[in-house]
Design an enzyme around this catalytic site. Structure first.
Site, short mmCIF file in Angstrom:
data_model
loop_
_atom_site.label_atom_id
_atom_site.label_comp_id
_atom_site.label_asym_id
_atom_site.label_seq_id
_atom_site.Cartn_x
_atom_site.Cartn_y
_atom_site.Cartn_z
N GLU A 81 0.84 -1.20 0.00
CA GLU A 81 0.00 0.00 0.00
C GLU A 81 0.88 1.25 0.00
OE1 GLU A 81 -1.97 2.68 3.13
OE2 GLU A 81 -1.55 0.67 3.85
N SER A 136 -14.26 3.71 7.47
CA SER A 136 -13.35 3.65 6.33
C SER A 136 -13.92 2.80 5.20
CB SER A 136 -12.02 3.05 6.77
OG SER A 136 -11.17 2.92 5.65
N ALA A 137 -13.72 3.26 3.99
CA ALA A 137 -14.10 2.47 2.81
C ALA A 137 -13.24 1.20 2.69
CB ALA A 137 -13.97 3.31 1.54
N ASP A 138 -12.19 1.09 3.52
CA ASP A 138 -11.43 -0.16 3.55
C ASP A 138 -12.36 -1.35 3.83
OD1 ASP A 138 -9.19 1.43 3.28
OD2 ASP A 138 -8.33 0.94 5.25
N LYS A 171 -6.04 0.23 14.61
CA LYS A 171 -5.56 1.01 15.75
C LYS A 171 -6.69 1.28 16.73
CE LYS A 171 -1.63 3.39 13.95
NZ LYS A 171 -1.49 3.19 12.53
N LYS A 215 -4.17 11.49 -1.11
CA LYS A 215 -4.59 10.20 -0.55
C LYS A 215 -5.83 9.75 -1.30
CE LYS A 215 -6.86 8.49 3.68
NZ LYS A 215 -7.23 8.82 5.07
N VAL A 266 -5.73 1.27 1.74
CA VAL A 266 -5.98 -0.18 1.69
C VAL A 266 -7.10 -0.48 0.70
CG1 VAL A 266 -6.84 -2.15 3.03
CG2 VAL A 266 -5.08 -0.64 4.00
N ASP A 318 -18.51 8.00 10.24
CA ASP A 318 -17.14 7.85 9.73
C ASP A 318 -16.70 6.39 9.82
OD1 ASP A 318 -14.57 8.07 8.85
OD2 ASP A 318 -13.96 9.62 10.27
N1 PSU Z 1 -4.10 2.82 9.69
C1 PSU Z 1 -2.79 2.74 9.98
N2 PSU Z 1 -1.86 3.23 9.12
C2 PSU Z 1 -2.23 3.81 7.93
C3 PSU Z 1 -3.63 3.87 7.62
C4 PSU Z 1 -4.52 3.36 8.51
O1 PSU Z 1 -2.45 2.21 11.02
O2 PSU Z 1 -1.37 4.26 7.17
C5 PSU Z 1 -4.05 4.41 6.29
C6 PSU Z 1 -4.28 3.25 5.32
O3 PSU Z 1 -3.90 3.67 4.02
C7 PSU Z 1 -5.78 3.03 5.37
C8 PSU Z 1 -6.24 4.47 5.49
O4 PSU Z 1 -6.30 2.39 4.23
O5 PSU Z 1 -5.32 5.06 6.39
C9 PSU Z 1 -7.65 4.57 6.00
O6 PSU Z 1 -8.05 5.90 5.92
P1 PSU Z 1 -9.59 6.29 6.14
O7 PSU Z 1 -9.83 6.06 7.61
O8 PSU Z 1 -9.66 7.76 5.77
O9 PSU Z 1 -10.37 5.42 5.22
MN MN Z 2 -13.05 8.32 7.23
#
Ligand code: PSU
Ligand code: MN
Length: 308
Positions: free
Chosen positions: A27, A141-143, A160, A87, A107, A139
């Site tokens: 990633e 994540s789209a992950d 985390k 990003k 991710v 909120d």
């Molecule tokens: N969590 C981590 N390290 C990271 C990220 C998440 O411990 O670098 C990054 C990853 O790229 C993850 C993204 O896919 O943050 C998620 O961001 P968001 O919550 O905005 O979807």
């Molecule tokens: Mn988010």
């Protein structure tokens, strides 16, 4: 309508895939927004080397000049590690393709591109998940939703504790994402070995993960697999330092009234600053640990393919 997908694999990645040799996707948002400069570029190079040391070919994923990329050159890694790189999550991909833009992939976006490129195994540090207070902010994540739709295997140290870990696990269940503890029954919380959340399934080794991948394919399921790979307890972040940094960073994010894609990078950066770099040392250790396991899974997966 629907034109050709602008996707370029590096020659090395294309050759390995054509020959059925192991490839591990990496990633790039961890490089651009998850680690501080200049350590991030050093780390990006080291991550690729670790994949090679594990007997696989590295494919760092990003979007450069309107083209999806799997496998970068060193000057291209430098571009990802530089300031001001965007990003990109999954929904951003069509837009950057349309405007010829560039960015690092989360991710979610990395999973999507890896799948299009024919890569099945992918290593990261931590996944995105459901944020605390998501019942009010929505909120998430789209992950998570992307892993519900893309058949990749992602090795991470869980999520985390800046997130709501219980809610994240519930969402993964709803979305049909398989979660496997790698030598553990407990979901890790990134810097810490455990989280107090139990997992349904534990695998002991890379061959065990490859066997689950084969079963998922045989069933025709589309969802991804999260391999939860904790750091051993003696290498985790000191829990007191962890708890204090977390409390402070969350309070600051609240005061700053952040939203959208800014939230995660802000929290990650503040925790590095508050812990005086101690969280960074552990963060790098986690990424290395995950990459080594991902390389073993990629090797086991190609061995399984040859045995069939
Ligand atoms: N969590 C981590 N390290 C990271 C990220 C998440 O411990 O670098 C990054 C990853 O790229 C993850 C993204 O896919 O943050 C998620 O961001 P968001 O919550 O905005 O979807
Ligand atoms: Mn988010």
């Amino acid at each position: 309508m629907g034109g050709r997908l602008p996707l370029r694999r590096s020659p090395e990645v294309a050759d390995a895939l054509a020959d059925g040799r192991p490839v591990v996707a990496l990633e790039s948002t961890i490089i651009s927004h998850g680690l501080p400069r200049p350590d991030n570029l050093v780390a990006a190079r080291e991550f690729e080397q670790l994949v090679r040391d594990g007997g696989a070919v590295p494919a760092t994923v990003a979007v450069l000049d309107g083209e999806l990329r799997a496998g970068l050159t060193d000057p291209e890694l430098e571009r990802i590690a530089a300031e001001d790189i965007a990003k990109l999550s999954v929904r951003d991909l069509p837009v950057v393709l349309a405007c010829g833009g560039s960015g690092a992939t989360t991710v979610a976006a990395t999973s999507w591109i890896a799948d299009r490129a024919g890569i099945r195994v992918f290593a990261t540090g931590g996944l995105g998940g459901v944020h605390r207070g998501a019942a009010d902010t929505f909120d998430e994540s789209a992950d998570l939703t992307t892993l519900g739709r893309v058949p990749v295997t992602v090795v991470s140290a869980g999520v985390k504790s800046i997130l709501d870990i219980g809610a994240t696990l519930e969402r993964l269940e709803t979305l049909g994402v398989i979660v496997l503890g790698f030598g553990t029954e407990e979901f890790p919380s990134f810097w810490l070995t455990g989280s107090g959340h139990r997992l349904d399934w534990r695998v002991e080794d890379a061959a065990g993960v490859a066997a689950v991948m084969a079963g998922r394919d045989a069933l025709g399921q589309q969802a991804g697999i999260v391999v939860a790979n904790p750091l051993p307890q003696e290498r985790q972040l000191d829990p007191d330092i962890h708890d204090a940094a977390l409390t402070q960073a969350l309070a600051e994010a609240d005061t700053a009234r952040l939203s959208g894609k800014e939230v995660t990078p802000f929290l990650l950066q503040r925790i590095v600053e508050i812990t005086g770099g101690e969280s960074l040392r552990v963060n790098l250790d986690i990424a290395r640990n995950n990459i080594a396991v991902a390389a073993r899974i990629a090797v086991a997966w190609t061995e399984l393919g040859r045995a069939q």
